[in-house]
Design a protein around this motif. Sequence first.
Motif, mmCIF file in Angstrom:
data_model
loop_
_atom_site.group_PDB
_atom_site.id
_atom_site.type_symbol
_atom_site.label_atom_id
_atom_site.label_comp_id
_atom_site.label_asym_id
_atom_site.label_seq_id
_atom_site.Cartn_x
_atom_site.Cartn_y
_atom_site.Cartn_z
ATOM 1 N N TYR A 158 7.411 -4.753 6.372
ATOM 2 C CA TYR A 158 7.180 -3.637 7.292
ATOM 3 C C TYR A 158 6.398 -2.511 6.615
ATOM 4 O O TYR A 158 6.497 -2.290 5.406
ATOM 5 C CB TYR A 158 8.511 -3.095 7.833
ATOM 6 C CG TYR A 158 9.255 -4.126 8.642
ATOM 7 C CD1 TYR A 158 8.883 -4.403 9.957
ATOM 8 C CD2 TYR A 158 10.300 -4.852 8.078
ATOM 9 C CE1 TYR A 158 9.546 -5.379 10.698
ATOM 10 C CE2 TYR A 158 10.969 -5.826 8.811
ATOM 11 C CZ TYR A 158 10.583 -6.090 10.121
ATOM 12 O OH TYR A 158 11.228 -7.056 10.846
ATOM 13 N N CYS A 159 5.656 -1.808 7.404
ATOM 14 C CA CYS A 159 4.805 -0.714 6.930
ATOM 15 C C CYS A 159 5.664 0.487 6.532
ATOM 16 O O CYS A 159 6.526 0.920 7.298
ATOM 17 C CB CYS A 159 3.836 -0.323 8.042
ATOM 18 S SG CYS A 159 2.792 1.082 7.626
ATOM 19 N N SER A 160 5.430 1.003 5.333
ATOM 20 C CA SER A 160 6.188 2.174 4.890
ATOM 21 C C SER A 160 5.705 3.447 5.577
ATOM 22 O O SER A 160 6.352 4.482 5.498
ATOM 23 C CB SER A 160 6.061 2.325 3.367
ATOM 24 O OG SER A 160 4.707 2.503 3.009
ATOM 25 N N GLN A 161 4.567 3.373 6.248
ATOM 26 C CA GLN A 161 4.023 4.551 6.931
ATOM 27 C C GLN A 161 4.578 4.695 8.352
ATOM 28 O O GLN A 161 4.880 5.792 8.790
ATOM 29 C CB GLN A 161 2.489 4.453 7.004
ATOM 30 C CG GLN A 161 1.809 4.327 5.655
ATOM 31 C CD GLN A 161 1.942 5.571 4.797
ATOM 32 O OE1 GLN A 161 1.596 6.664 5.217
ATOM 33 N NE2 GLN A 161 2.474 5.405 3.599
ATOM 34 N N CYS A 162 4.704 3.552 9.048
ATOM 35 C CA CYS A 162 5.085 3.647 10.466
ATOM 36 C C CYS A 162 6.207 2.688 10.853
ATOM 37 O O CYS A 162 6.691 2.730 11.989
ATOM 38 C CB CYS A 162 3.861 3.420 11.360
ATOM 39 S SG CYS A 162 3.333 1.702 11.434
ATOM 40 N N GLY A 163 6.642 1.792 9.949
ATOM 41 C CA GLY A 163 7.774 0.920 10.235
ATOM 42 C C GLY A 163 7.434 -0.335 11.014
ATOM 43 O O GLY A 163 8.317 -1.155 11.271
ATOM 44 N N VAL A 180 -1.500 -5.446 5.279
ATOM 45 C CA VAL A 180 -2.139 -4.469 6.156
ATOM 46 C C VAL A 180 -1.259 -4.281 7.380
ATOM 47 O O VAL A 180 -0.769 -5.256 7.971
ATOM 48 C CB VAL A 180 -3.541 -4.961 6.590
ATOM 49 C CG1 VAL A 180 -4.220 -3.927 7.496
ATOM 50 C CG2 VAL A 180 -4.415 -5.236 5.367
ATOM 51 N N CYS A 181 -1.038 -3.025 7.744
ATOM 52 C CA CYS A 181 -0.196 -2.722 8.907
ATOM 53 C C CYS A 181 -0.915 -3.105 10.198
ATOM 54 O O CYS A 181 -2.067 -2.728 10.425
ATOM 55 C CB CYS A 181 0.161 -1.239 8.937
ATOM 56 S SG CYS A 181 1.161 -0.795 10.367
ATOM 57 N N ASP A 182 -0.209 -3.888 11.056
ATOM 58 C CA ASP A 182 -0.801 -4.315 12.324
ATOM 59 C C ASP A 182 -0.932 -3.142 13.294
ATOM 60 O O ASP A 182 -1.725 -3.191 14.228
ATOM 61 C CB ASP A 182 0.091 -5.390 12.983
ATOM 62 C CG ASP A 182 0.234 -6.612 12.088
ATOM 63 O OD1 ASP A 182 -0.722 -6.908 11.346
ATOM 64 O OD2 ASP A 182 1.295 -7.255 12.135
ATOM 65 N N HIS A 183 -0.152 -2.091 13.049
ATOM 66 C CA HIS A 183 -0.095 -0.980 14.007
ATOM 67 C C HIS A 183 -1.008 0.181 13.593
ATOM 68 O O HIS A 183 -1.892 0.588 14.343
ATOM 69 C CB HIS A 183 1.354 -0.491 14.126
ATOM 70 C CG HIS A 183 1.521 0.658 15.063
ATOM 71 N ND1 HIS A 183 1.391 0.528 16.432
ATOM 72 C CD2 HIS A 183 1.803 1.970 14.828
ATOM 73 C CE1 HIS A 183 1.582 1.705 17.002
ATOM 74 N NE2 HIS A 183 1.838 2.591 16.062
ATOM 75 N N CYS A 184 -0.795 0.697 12.371
ATOM 76 C CA CYS A 184 -1.565 1.894 11.975
ATOM 77 C C CYS A 184 -2.734 1.558 11.038
ATOM 78 O O CYS A 184 -3.525 2.427 10.699
ATOM 79 C CB CYS A 184 -0.656 2.945 11.344
ATOM 80 S SG CYS A 184 -0.126 2.564 9.659
ATOM 81 N N GLY A 185 -2.816 0.295 10.592
ATOM 82 C CA GLY A 185 -3.965 -0.099 9.779
ATOM 83 C C GLY A 185 -3.838 0.242 8.306
ATOM 84 O O GLY A 185 -4.758 -0.032 7.517
HETATM 85 ZN ZN LIG Z 1 1.778 1.252 9.738
#
Ligand SMILES: [Zn+2]
Length: 185
Positions: free
Chosen positions: A3-8, A25-30
């Motif tokens: 999971y992305c540490s920036q947006c979860g 690479v985050c699928d949501h925030c990139g």
């Molecule tokens: Zn993210």
Amino acid sequence: MNYCSQCGQPVTLKIPVDDNRERFVCDHCGYVHYQNPNNVCGALLTLGDRILLCKRAIEPRYGLWTLPAGFMENNETVAEAAAREAMEEANAQAGPLSLFGIFSMPYISQVYLMFHGKLASEKVWAGPESLDVGMFTREQIPWDELAFPVVTHSLELFYEHGTDRVHHAWFSRGPDRSVKLHSID
Ligand SMILES: [Zn+2]
């Protein structure tokens, strides 16, 4: 990493645009989660003909002997990190430290920076990460009970080649997990 540490949100392993290797690479925030080697700083601290070793109270290698060493923290220098580890593991006050060796371990993405110096005081005792600490002559070192190949190799280099120059080497690990030292210069 999941999971992305920036947006979860979930991350995917892929090669980002304008890059040449896979990253999470985050699928949501990139956000691209770069992962890079860690620095481990340690010290060979001597008093006369004896050297400081610590018996590990933590995994991995619980109960085996090691040189004081550990991951570098943010906002400190490499020598400060080595001195801090000596204090944390053995309550050892290190004198001025000189660079002893730089060892790359690509198979675990770590770089060891080992220092050498004199103990400022004979008083050492186990910190929370150690079961015991001790000062050993070369003959007294428990060579068969050392925790890591880098500890064994550092001690061998110390006794066989001394501290006149900085040792530069990399370690490989074979399929049988045996670790080999390759001196670079
Ligand atoms: Zn993210």
